[in-house]
Design a protein around this motif. Structure first.
Motif, PDB file in Angstrom:
ATOM      1  N   GLN A 220     -32.997   6.122  -9.855  1.00 28.84           N
ATOM      2  CA  GLN A 220     -34.202   5.926 -10.650  1.00 28.84           C
ATOM      3  C   GLN A 220     -33.952   6.480 -12.051  1.00 28.84           C
ATOM      4  O   GLN A 220     -33.039   7.273 -12.261  1.00 28.84           O
ATOM      5  N   ARG A 222     -35.392   8.689 -13.724  1.00 34.55           N
ATOM      6  CA  ARG A 222     -35.472  10.145 -13.823  1.00 34.55           C
ATOM      7  C   ARG A 222     -34.181  10.829 -13.375  1.00 34.55           C
ATOM      8  O   ARG A 222     -33.984  12.014 -13.622  1.00 34.55           O
ATOM      9  N   ASP A 223     -33.301  10.071 -12.698  1.00 35.69           N
ATOM     10  CA  ASP A 223     -32.033  10.643 -12.237  1.00 35.69           C
ATOM     11  C   ASP A 223     -30.977  10.668 -13.338  1.00 35.69           C
ATOM     12  O   ASP A 223     -29.951  11.324 -13.185  1.00 35.69           O
ATOM     13  N   ARG A 240     -33.592  10.062  -0.972  1.00 33.82           N
ATOM     14  CA  ARG A 240     -35.019   9.734  -0.898  1.00 33.82           C
ATOM     15  C   ARG A 240     -35.166   8.386  -0.206  1.00 33.82           C
ATOM     16  O   ARG A 240     -34.220   7.585  -0.147  1.00 33.82           O
ATOM     17  N   ASP A 283     -45.038   3.632 -13.812  1.00 35.78           N
ATOM     18  CA  ASP A 283     -44.322   4.905 -13.769  1.00 35.78           C
ATOM     19  C   ASP A 283     -42.844   4.634 -14.022  1.00 35.78           C
ATOM     20  O   ASP A 283     -42.084   4.310 -13.109  1.00 35.78           O
ATOM     21  N   GLU A 285     -40.369   6.656 -14.933  1.00 32.40           N
ATOM     22  CA  GLU A 285     -39.435   7.640 -14.405  1.00 32.40           C
ATOM     23  C   GLU A 285     -39.086   7.368 -12.949  1.00 32.40           C
ATOM     24  O   GLU A 285     -37.954   7.588 -12.517  1.00 32.40           O
ATOM     25  N   SER A 286     -40.046   6.901 -12.165  1.00 30.58           N
ATOM     26  CA  SER A 286     -39.818   6.666 -10.738  1.00 30.58           C
ATOM     27  C   SER A 286     -39.409   5.231 -10.431  1.00 30.58           C
ATOM     28  O   SER A 286     -39.263   4.876  -9.263  1.00 30.58           O
ATOM     29  N   SER A 287     -39.245   4.408 -11.450  1.00 30.28           N
ATOM     30  CA  SER A 287     -38.791   3.036 -11.218  1.00 30.28           C
ATOM     31  C   SER A 287     -37.281   3.018 -11.099  1.00 30.28           C
ATOM     32  O   SER A 287     -36.580   3.894 -11.613  1.00 30.28           O
ATOM     33  N   TYR A 288     -36.776   1.995 -10.422  1.00 29.74           N
ATOM     34  CA  TYR A 288     -35.345   1.910 -10.139  1.00 29.74           C
ATOM     35  C   TYR A 288     -34.596   1.312 -11.328  1.00 29.74           C
ATOM     36  O   TYR A 288     -35.065   0.346 -11.952  1.00 29.74           O
TER      37      TYR A 288
END
Length: 391
Positions: A220, A222-223, A240, A283, A285-288
């Protein structure tokens, strides 16, 4: 015949179980798989074990053998049926040819052996001949008081398949460059990338990080921690739940990324935004990172099957792409190049996320300075072709 059945749990996670030919749950196998879930088997591991145990259960059904009354010759017959593809076929050739490699047969057998190991540890008297007590010694050296040490003997499998070591496939730099160029090229006149930058970025990430395809597709935004002030970027591989059942096979770790690839990620983010990702995603940050951009549902996580299908199409367009090539070849290439460049084995092992250095040695212990691999002996020269204009 028995089959591996996909199951969606109440929390949305995916797992696997085995049902017999009467469509009933195979209780002994389910007890073992549930144990695996409790000790955090990876989703892909659970799936592979379920498929292998479904084949074993089909063999038992076909031969009319109870799972807890098997004999040694049953395992030999099962290995032969796997190797020559005779599990689901009523036809037996006089001189059969192997349809599965010894390595694949060994993986199937390992799941069955693990199942019986669990049953034995649970108190079931099933196939006790599969394991023998062996005193484990670490090499020839013995300490001064070794004779008074109380070391418990360990169980060792009595059935083993030792497959012949095969050469690890490696891609040449020119082949990788040709694939990049076929995916997307930078147009300085319009200051933009032409083509599907998503796949150029995916191949570059696999080649320059050594990630598995499942790990890359699980990332994602955010990673991805972009480098600042000359520091290398860092990509976190996190365990996750994934909508398509992907997982970080080697567990969580952090992979350092060079500046070229970090800049390509930045270009890719703008490329996604040009297609409306910043507006469509609530969102970010949480999208792939790797997502659908050509079809609905837009910006949903990209499937592994889509990557393999795309690679098959590229083999028709790019001369020199080997027909057996899979995304995992980038990982082999990355590891081989690092080892030939003199990187310590333990460093390569940590970067790849292997459970131990021995795993790395088992796969890449054959790497030598032969002429066939000389073109990737220097990692800096190897990645020099991946440079692209500053934008």
């Amino acid at each position: 015949m028995a089959t591996a059945q996909r199951v969606t749990l109440s929390d949305g996670a995916t797992t696997w179980t085995v049902i017999d030919r009467s469509f009933s749950l195979v209780e002994p196998v389910e007890a073992y798989l549930e144990y695996g879930r409790q000790v955090d088997f990876r989703p892909n591991t659970t799936r592979a074990y379920a498929q292998s145990l479904a084949q074993w259960w089909s063999f038992l059904e076909e031969t009319g053998t109870s799972w807890d009354a098997v004999k040694l010759h049953d395992f030999g017959d099962f290995i032969s049926a796997l190797r020559y593809g005779e599990l689901a076929s009523p036809i037996r050739e006089l001189r059969p040819r192997p349809v599965l490699s010894d390595g694949t047969v060994n993986l199937r057998l390992r799941a069955v052996m693990s199942f019986y190991r669990y049953q034995a540890d649970s108190g079931a008297d099933a196939a006790p001949f599969l394991w023998k007590q062996a005193q484990v010694r670490s090499g020839r050296y013995m300490s001064f008081l070794e004779h008074v040490a109380r070391r418990n003997p360990q169980k060792r499998a009595t059935i083993r398949i030792r497959p012949a070591r095969r050469a690890v496939p490696v891609l040449a730099p020119t082949t990788i460059d040709a694939l990049y160029e076929a995916e997307s090229v930078y147009d300085p006149a319009h200051a933009e990338w032409d083509g599907d930058l998503r796949y150029r970025f995916l191949w570059a990430l696999l080649a320059e990080s050594g990630m598995r395809i499942g790990e890359a597709l699980s990332l994602q935004h955010r990673d991805w921690n972009t480098g600042v002030g000359g520091a290398s970027a860092r990509v976190a591989i996190v365990s996750r739940a994934h909508p398509h059942g992907l997982s970080a096979k080697s567990g969580e770790r952090e992979v350092h990324i060079g500046s070229r690839l970090d800049r390509l990620y930045a270009d890719y983010v703008w490329w996604l935004c040009d297609r409306g990702a910043d507006v469509a995603l609530d969102d970010w940050e949480s999208s792939y990172i790797f997502c659908n951009v050509m079809r609905d549902p837009l910006f949903a996580p990209l499937r592994t099957e889509s990557v393999y299908a795309h690679l098959r199409s590229m083999k028709q367009r790019v001369a020199g792409l080997p027909n057996p090539m899979t995304p995992h070849w980038f990982r082999h290439t990355h590891a081989t190049a690092l080892l030939l460049a003199g990187s310590p084995v333990h460093t390569v092992s940590r970067r790849l996320g292997h459970a131990s250095v021995q795993t790395t040695m088992n796969i890449y212990g054959h790497v030598t300075e032969d002429a066939e691999l000389s073109s990737v002996a220097n990692w800096r020269e190897y990645v020099s072709g991946w440079e692209y204009p500053n934008v």
